[in-house]
Design a protein around this motif. Sequence first.
Motif, PDB file in Angstrom:
ATOM      1  N   SER A 156       5.550  -7.201  -1.586  1.00  0.00           N
ATOM      2  CA  SER A 156       4.341  -6.756  -0.884  1.00  0.00           C
ATOM      3  C   SER A 156       3.267  -7.840  -0.914  1.00  0.00           C
ATOM      4  CB  SER A 156       3.796  -5.476  -1.528  1.00  0.00           C
ATOM      5  OG  SER A 156       4.730  -4.439  -1.426  1.00  0.00           O
ATOM      6  N   CYS A 170      12.900   0.911  -3.344  1.00  0.00           N
ATOM      7  CA  CYS A 170      13.465   2.187  -3.796  1.00  0.00           C
ATOM      8  C   CYS A 170      14.928   2.315  -3.378  1.00  0.00           C
ATOM      9  CB  CYS A 170      12.660   3.353  -3.239  1.00  0.00           C
ATOM     10  SG  CYS A 170      11.032   3.516  -3.973  1.00  0.00           S
ATOM     11  N   SER A 230       9.211  -5.137  -5.870  1.00  0.00           N
ATOM     12  CA  SER A 230       8.422  -4.471  -4.834  1.00  0.00           C
ATOM     13  C   SER A 230       7.000  -5.017  -4.785  1.00  0.00           C
ATOM     14  CB  SER A 230       8.383  -2.966  -5.109  1.00  0.00           C
ATOM     15  OG  SER A 230       7.529  -2.321  -4.217  1.00  0.00           O
ATOM     16  N   THR A 263       8.012  -1.122  -0.469  1.00  0.00           N
ATOM     17  CA  THR A 263       8.271  -0.063  -1.452  1.00  0.00           C
ATOM     18  C   THR A 263       9.530   0.724  -1.098  1.00  0.00           C
ATOM     19  OG1 THR A 263       5.906   0.099  -1.890  1.00  0.00           O
ATOM     20  CG2 THR A 263       7.267   1.949  -2.591  1.00  0.00           C
TER      21      THR A 263
END
Length: 135
Positions: A89, A116, A85, A112
């Motif tokens: 990003s 998840c 993640s 994110t």
Amino acid sequence: MDRVTLLPNAAFTLLAAGVAGCIWELVRPGRIVPGIAGLGAVAIAAYGLWSNHPTQIGLACIGFSLLPLGAACSALYRTAGLTGSIGLSAGFILLFNGTPRIAPQLAIPVCTAFSCIAAWLLHVAVLRHLRKRTE
């Protein structure tokens, strides 16, 4: 003839929607429309992102964020999801130099959320695998 380019935020949003369609097809196979639409959206988004001349550091961050997927089947799959993640990003934020960039307030929540979802799907897959092994 002028080249058609997508704005980076639009291409990134289209990429996220396309990947979601592909994941939907993998989770619930048999529905052809989400998979085909997802692949089409990913192809258009990849062209849009590539036509905006990505930087090497952004591509490297995105590439290195995919490396923890190899360790995802081990007991460290939560750590692999976290590092993936962060890498995604950072990669999408650093993907372009100059004014047309992917907004951090768009890239961070989307990466994110996908991390998840991927960690949850991996957790479910590991639990099902362990359940099959004990039966």
